[in-house]
Design a protein around this motif. Structure first.
Motif, PDB file in Angstrom:
ATOM      1  N   LEU A  21       3.927  18.038 -34.178  1.00 36.59           N
ATOM      2  CA  LEU A  21       3.360  18.057 -32.801  1.00 36.59           C
ATOM      3  C   LEU A  21       3.458  16.768 -32.038  1.00 36.59           C
ATOM      4  N   SER A  25       1.959  17.122 -26.490  1.00 41.16           N
ATOM      5  CA  SER A  25       1.615  18.378 -26.584  1.00 41.16           C
ATOM      6  C   SER A  25       0.119  18.520 -27.063  1.00 41.16           C
ATOM      7  N   TRP A  29      -3.169  19.840 -25.031  1.00 38.31           N
ATOM      8  CA  TRP A  29      -4.137  20.902 -25.690  1.00 38.31           C
ATOM      9  C   TRP A  29      -5.169  20.307 -25.660  1.00 38.31           C
ATOM     10  N   LEU A 525       3.940  23.576 -23.470  1.00 40.53           N
ATOM     11  CA  LEU A 525       4.144  22.323 -23.855  1.00 40.53           C
ATOM     12  C   LEU A 525       3.147  22.024 -24.908  1.00 40.53           C
ATOM     13  N   SER A 526       2.099  22.664 -24.837  1.00 38.01           N
ATOM     14  CA  SER A 526       0.911  22.296 -25.805  1.00 38.01           C
ATOM     15  C   SER A 526       1.343  23.172 -27.293  1.00 38.01           C
ATOM     16  N   ASN A 529       4.359  23.193 -28.557  1.00 38.45           N
ATOM     17  CA  ASN A 529       5.319  21.779 -28.971  1.00 38.45           C
ATOM     18  C   ASN A 529       6.550  21.704 -27.927  1.00 38.45           C
ATOM     19  N   ASN A 530       6.369  22.080 -26.765  1.00 35.69           N
ATOM     20  CA  ASN A 530       7.377  21.835 -25.836  1.00 35.69           C
ATOM     21  C   ASN A 530       8.436  22.783 -25.916  1.00 35.69           C
TER      22      ASN A 530
END
Length: 708
Positions: A21, A25, A29, A525-526, A529-530
């Motif tokens: 990750l 990201s 989060w 994104l979070s 993981n994009n």
């Protein structure tokens, strides 16, 4: 480094390793979705704990004996592609810490009354909604135009734009206090007398920055543009949708010495005409603003209403802030997306394939999860709660389409990718509505669908097949029949599975709407993981993201990498760079507008609500070619159209490509009158903090420097 499972389970996929990750990201989060105590102490130990919290909260809505089973199923789905919208991640299972927050991402305001008391009441309701974490959309067409006489005040009104400024300031204040940027959508009818001012409202630096803007475009306007005909600006712009009491209130508010009111077929006063102009002149004004500044958006409101599953009891005049959920007054919808990258087997290889069985399982479980969210909606207004519990609509979509296509060796926008997009949307729809039937058998249909509705002339005009089936004015029909047999969308579904739709007509579905495709920016994104946003290709494979940070006076720039680049490095080439990747690695700038439109149209056929889709256009695209995109979108039956053309003179967005930042030069005028020029990517020290020149320039120009 923290990791996140990205591919299928070991039992079904030899590529079960974990892709690390990326820092951006994990950062997103932690700042947006991690549950924390009032003092900032993390209550979610990690992302696994965050998933467990949400699974537990949603399983608690099941019967006690079934809760352990469904908690396990929900947790499996969350680990294998199900990504609820942000408010669910933030607020499900968090009532002990945040008791006044909602799990609903988007709502639409009640109709804004054309009175000071009504406007201020709407402002108060919006403030409570934004405080709870939901974005909100409005139709400002109901407010009389600037300069109109207000009999009670004995003066002229300042018009809807001035009141939008008030809503904008409120949103900024509420979001600043709550630590999360508020989101609003303002809509205005194409026939409103102030539509020209609405179109260009955001050209003033710093104005209406808490709003997205969209024009409600009617078919008759499109026809007028095609015919080079005259277009009338009048108030109310949509008098045919008002009852006589509303019309009489409007009539009494205006002196009419020049006899400007029009009348309806019964001779009743209906509208006051303010101006007449060539339709193409107004069309060009919209296009020019969109060409330069990416706003306003374009909502084909007749298409929205014709294809609405609740066509028989709703009139939609606004959408949520990103446009994927057109909603009636007080309408609310909860969102979620399935990360398609989880179902790729043997990525980047000749044997790469998509695991359709696991995808359907995930969609089915996720449908039940989202249905459970209705029970813990946390909406602040009774009318909003009534709407969501009566109709139980939700909007499931998908994200990671662009990343998945790359992993499968397809190029976004080519024929194979269009077919794949249609298949993904169709299977999501069929699986979701089959689950709607199963849930209705187990828990009961949506209350709306059990109600009886009286047939009107307007209904028979909209659905002439009802006459063929023997219905007449005054007959009563259950909502489940009107929903399943006479919804244009459900008729389309019946072409594939007629038995399913007939069973839904006999019993009633658990919910009235199942699908929409959201932009999914920060959840992609979070948690993703994009992975590419929503239905989009990846913005770029290495770019900058501008983030609001507590204590910083301007946005902070961080580096971000696409998921497919990270996966390629993990499985194929650890040293791979963003500028040296296989042909299937496509970024949004490499996709033609026509390819964007084809992808959107392929999905829209199976999505019962709408799609948030940005049609990226090259900076150098000629204006005439740009305008043609909207004609093509209308011809394809889209419900809306949004374009983006990078214009460095006026735009500094959340996402910035490296090459654009490096090529754009910004000029700063100092106190002594001297001018300093800096490239957008250049770091500048100002008042004790370092900023990129682009972010500093934008913060000062837009007036938010030091206010973040």
């Amino acid at each position: 480094m923290s990791t996140i499972s990205r591919l299928s389970s070991p039992a079904q996929n030899e590529h079960s390793e974990q892709v690390p990750l990326q820092a951006a990201s994990l950062d997103i989060w932690d700042s947006k979705y991690r549950l924390k105590a009032a003092d900032g102490t993390a209550l979610d130990a990690d992302i696994a704990a965050c998933r467990a919290r949400v699974a537990t909260a949603l399983a608690a809505l099941e019967t006690p004996e079934q809760q352990p089973h469904w908690r396990g199923e929900f947790l499996w789905a969350l680990e294998h592609g199900a990504i609820p919208a942000g408010r669910i991640w933030s607020n499900a299972g968090a009532q002990a810490v945040k008791p006044e927050t909602s799990t609903i991402n988007c709502v639409v305001s009640a109709t804004v009354p054309d009175s000071m008391d009504g406007i201020m009441s709407s402002l108060h309701a919006a403030a409570l909604t934004l405080k709870g974490g939901s974005g909100i959309g409005y139709d400002f067409s109901t407010l009389r135009p600037r300069g109109a006489f207000v009999r009670g005040a004995g003066s002229q009104t300042s018009g809807p734009l001035s009141f939008m400024d008030v809503f904008d300031a409120m949103c900024f204040t509420v979001s600043s206090a709550g630590g999360r940027r508020g989101a609003q959508m303002a809509c205005m009818d194409i026939g409103h007398p102030d539509i020209a001012q609405f179109i260009t409202a955001k050209q003033a630096d710093g104005r209406l920055r808490q709003f997205n803007l969209s024009v409600l475009v009617r078919r008759e306007f499109i026809d007028a543009v095609r015919a080079d005909a005259e277009w009338v600006l009048a108030f109310p712009a949509f008098a045919h949708e008002l009852d006589q009491a509303d019309i009489e209130i409007i009539y009494r508010s205006f002196p009419d010495p020049d006899g400007l009111y029009t009348q309806d077929e019964q001779g009743r006063t209906a509208q006051k005409v303010y101006a007449r102009l060539p339709a193409r002149e107004l069309w060009d004004r919209i296009m020019q603003s969109t060409y330069e500044r990416a706003e306003p958006g374009f909502i084909l409101i007749d298409e929205v209403n014709d294809l609405n599953n609740n066509w028989f009891c709703e009139s939609i005049r606004a959408s949520n802030p990103c446009g994927e959920q057109p909603l009636p007054p007080n309408g609310a919808c909860l969102l979620g997306s399935v990360d398609l990258t989880h179902f790729v087997i043997a990525p980047f290889s000749p044997e790469a394939s998509f695991d359709w069985d696991r995808y359907r399982r995930c969609v089915a479980i996720f449908t039940r999860m989202l249905d459970n969210v209705v029970e813990i909606n946390g909406l602040p207004l009774a009318a909003q709660v009534q709407e969501i519990t009566d109709k139980r609509r939700h909007g499931m979509g998908f994200l990671g389409l662009g990343s998945t296509l790359a992993m499968l060796g397809m190029r976004y926008g080519d024929e194979a990718s269009v077919e794949f997009t249609a298949a993904v949307a169709r299977e999501l729809a069929l699986t979701g509505w089959r689950e709607a039937l199963n849930l209705a058998r187990e828990k009961g249909p949506a209350p709306l669908l059990l109600k009886e509705f009286t047939v009107t002339e307007a209904m028979l005009h909209q659905r002439p097949e009802m006459v063929e089936d023997g219905y007449g004015v005054g007959d009563t029909v259950p909502g489940r029949i009107l929903h399943a047999r006479y919804s244009r969308y459900m008729q389309r579904l019946a072409e594939v599975d007629p038995e399913l739709v007939e069973q839904l007509a006999e019993l009633g579905a658990r919910f009235t709407h199942h699908s929409s495709i959201a932009p999914t920016g920060t959840i992609a994104l979070s948690f993703g993981n994009n992975a590419s946003n929503g239905i989009e290709p990846s913005f770029s494979h290495h770019y900058y993201r501008n983030l609001i940070r507590p204590g910083r006076k301007a946005k902070e720039r961080i580096d971000v990498y696409s998921f497919e680049l990270l996966a390629w490095r993990h499985f194929k080439d650890p040293a791979a760079q963003a500028d040296a990747l296989p042909e299937c690695f496509v970024s949004s700038a490499q996709v033609t507008p026509q390819q964007h439109l084809q992808i959107q149209a392929a999905a829209q056929r199976w999505i019962d609500s709408a799609i948030s889709k940005t049609i990226n256009c090259p900076t150098e695209i000629p204006f005439e070619d740009f305008k043609d995109i909207y004609w093509q979108g209308a011809a394809l039956g889209l419900k809306g159209c949004t374009t983006f053309r990078y214009n460095p003179e006026v735009f500094q967005g959340v996402l910035v490509r490296k090459e654009e930042a490096e090529q754009t030069v910004y000029a700063f005028t100092l106190a002594d009158g001297s001018v300093v020029e800096c490239k957008g990517s250049e770091l500048v020290e100002y008042e004790g903090q370092q900023h990129t020149a682009a972010n500093l320039y934008d913060a000062i120009k837009e007036g938010y420097y030091g206010r973040l």
